[in-house]
Motif scaffolding. Structure first.
Motif, PDB file in Angstrom:
ATOM      1  N   UNK A 167       0.852  -1.195   0.000  1.00 34.92           N
ATOM      2  CA  UNK A 167       0.000   0.000   0.000  1.00 34.92           C
ATOM      3  C   UNK A 167       0.885   1.241   0.000  1.00 34.92           C
ATOM      4  N   UNK A 168       0.405   2.309  -0.612  1.00 37.81           N
ATOM      5  CA  UNK A 168       1.116   3.586  -0.546  1.00 37.81           C
ATOM      6  C   UNK A 168       0.734   4.292   0.749  1.00 37.81           C
ATOM      7  N   UNK A 169       1.604   5.167   1.236  1.00 38.35           N
ATOM      8  CA  UNK A 169       1.226   5.981   2.392  1.00 38.35           C
ATOM      9  C   UNK A 169       1.228   7.456   2.032  1.00 38.35           C
ATOM     10  N   UNK A 170       0.399   8.178   2.743  1.00 38.72           N
ATOM     11  CA  UNK A 170       0.242   9.614   2.578  1.00 38.72           C
ATOM     12  C   UNK A 170       0.350  10.227   3.968  1.00 38.72           C
ATOM     13  N   UNK A 171       1.567  10.610   4.363  1.00 41.14           N
ATOM     14  CA  UNK A 171       1.779  11.183   5.690  1.00 41.14           C
ATOM     15  C   UNK A 171       1.444  12.665   5.634  1.00 41.14           C
ATOM     16  N   UNK A 172       0.553  13.091   6.513  1.00 38.44           N
ATOM     17  CA  UNK A 172       0.150  14.493   6.577  1.00 38.44           C
ATOM     18  C   UNK A 172       0.702  15.087   7.866  1.00 38.44           C
ATOM     19  N   UNK A 173       1.408  16.198   7.752  1.00 46.17           N
ATOM     20  CA  UNK A 173       1.990  16.893   8.902  1.00 46.17           C
ATOM     21  C   UNK A 173       0.916  17.109   9.967  1.00 46.17           C
ATOM     22  N   UNK A 174       1.215  16.700  11.197  1.00 52.92           N
ATOM     23  CA  UNK A 174       0.213  16.705  12.266  1.00 52.92           C
ATOM     24  C   UNK A 174      -0.093  18.103  12.799  1.00 52.92           C
ATOM     25  N   UNK A 175       0.422  19.140  12.142  1.00 56.35           N
ATOM     26  CA  UNK A 175       0.053  20.507  12.494  1.00 56.35           C
ATOM     27  C   UNK A 175      -0.999  21.077  11.565  1.00 56.35           C
ATOM     28  N   UNK A 188      -6.433  16.474   1.683  1.00 61.23           N
ATOM     29  CA  UNK A 188      -5.410  15.506   1.300  1.00 61.23           C
ATOM     30  C   UNK A 188      -5.953  14.075   1.345  1.00 61.23           C
ATOM     31  N   UNK A 189      -6.819  13.775   2.294  1.00 64.59           N
ATOM     32  CA  UNK A 189      -7.449  12.444   2.351  1.00 64.59           C
ATOM     33  C   UNK A 189      -8.295  12.214   1.099  1.00 64.59           C
ATOM     34  N   UNK A 190      -9.081  13.217   0.736  1.00 65.21           N
ATOM     35  CA  UNK A 190      -9.957  13.085  -0.434  1.00 65.21           C
ATOM     36  C   UNK A 190      -9.153  12.923  -1.717  1.00 65.21           C
ATOM     37  N   UNK A 191      -8.100  13.737  -1.876  1.00 66.23           N
ATOM     38  CA  UNK A 191      -7.309  13.655  -3.101  1.00 66.23           C
ATOM     39  C   UNK A 191      -6.602  12.306  -3.212  1.00 66.23           C
ATOM     40  N   UNK A 192      -6.135  11.782  -2.063  1.00 64.79           N
ATOM     41  CA  UNK A 192      -5.453  10.481  -2.054  1.00 64.79           C
ATOM     42  C   UNK A 192      -6.439   9.310  -2.122  1.00 64.79           C
ATOM     43  N   UNK A 193      -7.728   9.600  -1.929  1.00 68.51           N
ATOM     44  CA  UNK A 193      -8.793   8.590  -1.951  1.00 68.51           C
ATOM     45  C   UNK A 193      -8.539   7.489  -0.912  1.00 68.51           C
ATOM     46  N   UNK A 194      -8.137   7.907   0.272  1.00 67.60           N
ATOM     47  CA  UNK A 194      -7.826   6.959   1.345  1.00 67.60           C
ATOM     48  C   UNK A 194      -9.104   6.425   1.992  1.00 67.60           C
ATOM     49  N   UNK A 195      -9.138   5.123   2.226  1.00 69.31           N
ATOM     50  CA  UNK A 195     -10.232   4.530   3.003  1.00 69.31           C
ATOM     51  C   UNK A 195      -9.793   4.290   4.449  1.00 69.31           C
ATOM     52  N   UNK A 206     -15.995  10.887   2.398  1.00 66.08           N
ATOM     53  CA  UNK A 206     -16.848   9.693   2.305  1.00 66.08           C
ATOM     54  C   UNK A 206     -16.085   8.398   2.048  1.00 66.08           C
ATOM     55  N   UNK A 207     -14.835   8.501   1.560  1.00 64.51           N
ATOM     56  CA  UNK A 207     -14.073   7.272   1.280  1.00 64.51           C
ATOM     57  C   UNK A 207     -13.556   6.599   2.542  1.00 64.51           C
ATOM     58  N   UNK A 208     -13.461   7.349   3.669  1.00 66.92           N
ATOM     59  CA  UNK A 208     -12.843   6.796   4.880  1.00 66.92           C
ATOM     60  C   UNK A 208     -13.785   5.794   5.550  1.00 66.92           C
ATOM     61  N   UNK A 209     -13.287   4.570   5.694  1.00 63.96           N
ATOM     62  CA  UNK A 209     -14.068   3.495   6.311  1.00 63.96           C
ATOM     63  C   UNK A 209     -13.585   3.166   7.720  1.00 63.96           C
ATOM     64  N   UNK A 210     -12.306   3.445   7.996  1.00 71.01           N
ATOM     65  CA  UNK A 210     -11.757   3.072   9.302  1.00 71.01           C
ATOM     66  C   UNK A 210     -10.636   4.013   9.707  1.00 71.01           C
ATOM     67  N   UNK A 211     -10.564   4.268  11.003  1.00 68.27           N
ATOM     68  CA  UNK A 211      -9.509   5.102  11.578  1.00 68.27           C
ATOM     69  C   UNK A 211      -8.839   4.301  12.688  1.00 68.27           C
ATOM     70  N   UNK A 212      -7.553   4.012  12.520  1.00 71.08           N
ATOM     71  CA  UNK A 212      -6.785   3.314  13.555  1.00 71.08           C
ATOM     72  C   UNK A 212      -6.225   4.362  14.517  1.00 71.08           C
ATOM     73  N   UNK A 213      -6.451   4.145  15.808  1.00 66.29           N
ATOM     74  CA  UNK A 213      -6.073   5.128  16.818  1.00 66.29           C
ATOM     75  C   UNK A 213      -5.067   4.516  17.793  1.00 66.29           C
ATOM     76  N   UNK A 214      -3.850   5.070  17.813  1.00 66.42           N
ATOM     77  CA  UNK A 214      -2.851   4.663  18.800  1.00 66.42           C
ATOM     78  C   UNK A 214      -2.944   5.608  19.997  1.00 66.42           C
TER      79      UNK A 214
END
Length: 685
Positions: free
Chosen positions: A183-191, A200-207, A236-244
């Protein structure tokens, strides 16, 4: 999974290339560089006997150079059959076709086989003295568990996972887990704000999104999970969020949320690595453009990893056993290349810095250098300028004798800051490598080192191209400037493995931005000066992109937010010289005729909007109300003129005859004087 404590035993195993590298330093001690000891591949390069010849060979025999480096430094599942297939005029860039590999195997497994207890990561947490060390064996286990968890939740080869996390071991494991399963990753600066993250989530089409409950930085708690919750409402593409769980503080969980560490413990510690083609996507990384819409630059597997590894090894003179301290956030390309992929590909020990340069005091960096025994330190000029103002005693307080190389990244470093960095921080004995590169280049392109051991380093200059890089300067008519002591648009005349391949979902924009301005060349968007000696000095952006504390932001992106204010008719944003940040942001605003609002109130309102929609670093340092903006007869805003006004360079205004109404400039000059005078009075006790 946060590994609150840990240590590592010393590793006695060492690869052939590392033995070669140690012998290089022995050769340097004798005053002459044995080029084959410096770079083992050079033994097969005909006629190459010194560094200068190696540099020439890497450019004139590019395919031979990169093929040898790729075979020597990467572990392949299947060998490549074509070194490169590139045409810069068409934006076609392919390296090592036919080759198959897995990036996580190159960063983890091969080192675990030889040295499992070597420290891979030192997580420098926000509170000094609470660092956590993670070995290669531990990082591989963490990566495999997370890779299996992602697969169990439906993440598959070719998907793109968005990561919104502070620098920490689980963030690195998340990146490597994506690489492991394809899988590709799309790291977004946490600021970044919720809106910027959502875009950025929408453009990357991340689920899938990976985040933490809270971040901790500079003694402050930042609610990252809440930001993600706000962002995914419009995704709308996001199906799951993993939370540490970075802190003990519980957060509200929804049906789509997954407690990451809890679920990782249920997974196997072995995860079969995906077989990836050299040109499969490794990651997307968004950078600001002059149009206002961030660009999702695409980097691929083999070429990027090779270039990150080679530049990390040779620019910083990194060798076996060193501790590499890059203090950039993983949300930027510097964190990708020199906190994660470069050091780990080389089997190095890399620091993940969670805090700020002045927490709990301005000695933080140097206390960390002493405690972690850092050998190479890589930071931004904006931080160096900030610390310089606090005085030398914060530096002298700590032992920095382990330092061997100092690096600068993100923007050109001014001479005063360079001299302080070299003489005070480095005690005059550590070379300072002022590195020029971009998200687009993947790794360092122009830098003082590597070079002959006694080669000079000029303060404030990036100086020399790296192996395989051939910079050129172009004039305004698109002709190559061949002489020295000249300035022009900086281009690179031939492709290299680390360069970005395209803009996600918009290859035409990639071609128009980087390939069409000077056909057959890669256009960097930067201007440069080439000295009489042939050294390069970066002079700044040629387009409407501002570099604030090393963060690039398009003027159009800020203007778009300002223009959303109900009181604003139009705006113009420029970057100007700033003592600390390198460049500051200054906004000229025209109000709608019906509006009556105080300048100070409007400034607060606009800064709040920019902070929420982009990030705090993009907020204007100054907001000036004007009756009208200086425009050409065709309607183009003359930002060049506005910049001269803010920088008080009225003699440099140039020809104003092309303006639709030259009187607008005089009004702006008088308004700027009044505003400056008012601010000075407010600052007086």
């Amino acid at each position: 999974m946060w590994l609150r404590c840990g240590c590592a035993s010393k590793c006695v195993a060492s690869s052939l290339s590392r033995r070669f590298f140690r012998s290089y330093f022995h050769a340097l001690g004798r005053g002459r560089c044995n080029v084959a000891a410096f770079m083992p591949e050079a033994a097969g390069f005909q006629g190459v006997s010194d560094h200068s010849a190696l540099q020439d060979f890497s450019v004139s025999n590019s395919e031979s150079f990169w093929a040898a480096a790729a075979r020597q430094r990467l572990s392949w599942i299947s060998p490549f059959h074509t070194v490169q297939d590139c045409d810069l005029s068409r934006g076609k860039i392919k390296w090592f076709e036919g080759g198959k590999l897995n990036v996580s195997v190159n960063c983890l497994d091969r080192h675990v086989h030889t040295c499992p207890e070597r420290v891979a990561l030192i997580w420098e947490r926000d509170e000094p003295g609470s660092e956590v060390k993670v070995t290669y064996r531990q990082l591989l286990e963490m990566t495999c568990r997370l890779g299996n968890l992602l697969k169990r939740h439906g993440v598959k080869k070719g998907d793109c996972v968005t990561i919104y996390m502070p620098p920490c071991p689980l963030a690195v494991a998340s990146m490597l887990a994506c690489a492991r399963i394809g899988a590709a990753h799309n790291v977004v600066f946490a600021g970044f704000s919720a809106e910027a993250l959502a875009e950025r989530i929408r453009d990357a089409q991340s689920s899938t999104v990976i985040t933490v409950n809270q971040a901790v930085r500079g003694g402050k708690v930042i609610e990252l999970k809440k930001t993600v919750d706000a962002a995914v409402h419009s995704c709308p593409t996001v199906q799951q969020v993993f939370v540490a769980m970075r802190t003990e503080h519980p957060v509200a969980m929804t049906a789509r949320d997954v407690l990451m560490e809890e679920e990782m413990l249920k997974e196997d510690v072995v995860c079969e690595p995906a077989v990836m083609d050299s040109e499969d996507i490794l990651f997307l990384l968004y950078t600001s453009g002059s149009t206002g819409k961030p660009k999702g630059l695409v980097h691929t597997q083999a070429g990027y990893l090779l270039y990150a590894a080679l530049t990390h090894r040779y620019v910083f003179s990194y060798h076996d056993g060193d501790v590499f301290g890059c203090v950039a956030d993983i949300g930027w390309i510097t964190g990708h290349s020199y906190s994660v992929y470069g050091p780990l590909a080389n089997g190095g020990t890399t620091v993940l810095f969670e805090s700020t340069p002045i927490y709990p005091d301005p000695g933080r960096y140097w206390e960390m250098v002493q405690r972690l025994k850092i050998n190479q330190f890589y930071g931004a000029p904006t931080a160096i300028r900030l610390l310089l103002k606090y005085g030398d005693h914060w530096v002298h307080k700590y032992d920095r004798s382990t330092l061997k190389t100092l690096g600068s990244v993100g923007e050109p470093i001014n001479t005063e800051a360079w001299e302080w960095y070299h003489s005070v921080v480095g005690d005059g004995r550590c070379p300072v490598v002022d590195t020029w590169w971009q998200t687009e280049t993947g790794g360092i392109c122009i830098t003082p080192r590597p070079s002959d051991p006694d080669a000079e380093i000029v303060p404030g200059m990036a100086m020399r191209p790296f192996f395989g890089i051939k910079p050129v300067l172009m004039d305004t008519e698109g002709k190559v400037l061949s002489s020295n002591h000249t300035s022009g648009a900086l281009c690179i005349s031939q492709p290299w493995p680390g360069m970005a391949r395209t803009i996600h979902n918009n290859h035409q924009r990639f071609i128009e931005t980087y390939c069409q301005p000077h056909p057959g060349y890669f256009f960097t968007g930067d201007g440069a000066y080439r000295s009489k000696e042939g050294y390069y000095q970066i002079t700044g952006r040629l387009d409407d992109v501002i570099n604030v504390s090393g963060h690039r932001i398009g003027t159009a992106e800020i203007e778009d937010v300002l223009n959303q204010c109900s009181a604003v008719a139009e705006s113009a944003v420029i970057g100007y010289s700033h003592d600390i940040k390198g460049q500051g942001v200054y906004a000229f605003v025209v109000l709608k005729t019906s509006e009556d609002i105080q300048e100070a109130d409007l400034s607060l309102q606009l800064n709040d909007m920019v902070s929420k929609k982009i990030a705090k670093y993009a907020c204007p340092d100054g907001v000036q109300l004007v009756q009208r903006l200086p425009k050409t007869r065709s309607g183009k805003i003359m930002r060049r003129v506005l910049r001269k006004v803010v920088e008080r360079d009225l003699n440099g205004l140039g020809d104003l005859s092309t303006l639709d109404d030259p009187a607008a400039v005089q009004e702006i000059i008088e308004g700027h004087r009044e505003l400056s005078s008012k601010q000075q009075q407010q600052q007086q006790p």
